[in-house]
Scaffold this motif. Structure first.
Motif, short mmCIF file in Angstrom:
data_model
loop_
_atom_site.label_atom_id
_atom_site.label_comp_id
_atom_site.label_asym_id
_atom_site.label_seq_id
_atom_site.Cartn_x
_atom_site.Cartn_y
_atom_site.Cartn_z
N ASP A 108 40.06 37.49 75.55
CA ASP A 108 39.45 36.68 76.60
C ASP A 108 37.94 36.90 76.54
OD1 ASP A 108 38.53 35.51 78.94
OD2 ASP A 108 40.08 36.40 80.20
N GLU A 165 47.89 28.93 74.92
CA GLU A 165 48.98 29.79 75.37
C GLU A 165 48.42 31.11 75.88
OE1 GLU A 165 52.85 28.92 72.70
OE2 GLU A 165 51.15 29.78 71.62
N LEU A 166 48.86 31.50 77.07
CA LEU A 166 48.58 32.82 77.60
C LEU A 166 49.63 33.76 77.03
CD1 LEU A 166 47.23 34.78 79.63
CD2 LEU A 166 48.88 33.92 81.34
N CYS A 167 49.21 34.84 76.41
CA CYS A 167 50.13 35.80 75.79
C CYS A 167 50.10 37.09 76.60
CB CYS A 167 49.73 36.08 74.35
SG CYS A 167 49.63 34.59 73.35
N HIS A 179 43.81 26.48 82.56
CA HIS A 179 44.04 27.48 83.59
C HIS A 179 45.48 27.49 84.09
CE1 HIS A 179 43.59 24.22 86.65
NE2 HIS A 179 42.68 23.75 85.80
N LEU A 189 49.43 27.32 79.18
CA LEU A 189 48.66 27.03 80.39
C LEU A 189 48.86 25.56 80.74
CD1 LEU A 189 45.36 29.04 79.84
CD2 LEU A 189 47.33 29.63 81.27
N PHE A 194 44.33 32.83 85.52
CA PHE A 194 43.79 32.91 84.16
C PHE A 194 43.10 31.60 83.84
CE2 PHE A 194 47.35 35.82 84.24
CZ PHE A 194 46.88 36.92 83.55
N SER A 195 41.87 31.66 83.34
CA SER A 195 41.18 30.44 82.92
C SER A 195 40.26 30.75 81.75
CB SER A 195 40.40 29.82 84.08
OG SER A 195 39.33 30.64 84.46
N ALA A 197 40.27 36.36 83.94
CA ALA A 197 41.47 36.73 84.68
C ALA A 197 41.03 37.36 86.00
CB ALA A 197 42.32 37.71 83.88
N TYR A 246 45.03 35.16 74.24
CA TYR A 246 45.29 33.73 74.15
C TYR A 246 45.58 33.31 72.72
CZ TYR A 246 43.16 33.48 78.80
OH TYR A 246 42.87 33.65 80.12
N ARG A 300 54.81 34.30 75.50
CA ARG A 300 53.82 33.22 75.49
C ARG A 300 54.14 32.20 76.56
NH1 ARG A 300 53.07 31.91 69.03
NH2 ARG A 300 52.79 34.09 68.39
N TYR A 348 46.88 41.10 77.89
CA TYR A 348 47.02 39.68 77.61
C TYR A 348 45.99 39.23 76.58
CZ TYR A 348 42.80 38.62 80.27
OH TYR A 348 41.49 38.55 80.69
#
Length: 106
Positions: free
Chosen positions: A98, A38-40, A62, A53, A27-28, A18, A76, A50, A74
């Protein structure tokens, strides 16, 4: 920190993790076996939002969120195969840290 309701942009695959650019955060995360990531995002009450990406470049998932600043909590969730004997353990019910995070809370 309140969760932003801005639309997710495609963002860039690198650098991994991030990264805040003064306007928002990219975000990647890398996964060679994921079907989706899913980015949470979590607000101050612990409520989870959620966001899938939208982009995959090679094996890097990303997205970029305008308005998200340092301090945003955050993680994932990864959809994909669960084949423990082959080392594939995707399980969207598990919140993942992450692997490129520079700080962890909680």
């Amino acid at each position: 920190m309140e969760v932003c309701d801005t639309e997710l942009w495609p963002g860039a695959p690198y650098p991994l993790g991030a990264h805040y650019d003064g306007q928002g955060t990219n975000f990647s995360v890398m996964s060679e076996i994921a079907d989706s990531v899913e980015l949470c995002l979590f607000d101050t009450a612990g409520v989870e939002k959620r966001i899938t990406l939208p982009e995959v470049t090679g094996a890097v998932w990303h997205g970029y969120l305008p308005g998200i600043r340092p301090g945003q909590l955050y993680g994932y969730r990864v959809q994909g195969p669960f084949e423990a004997v082959r080392g594939r353990r995707c399980n969207a019910s598990k919140l993942l840290l992450d692997p490129y995070a520079r700080a962890i809370e909680g």
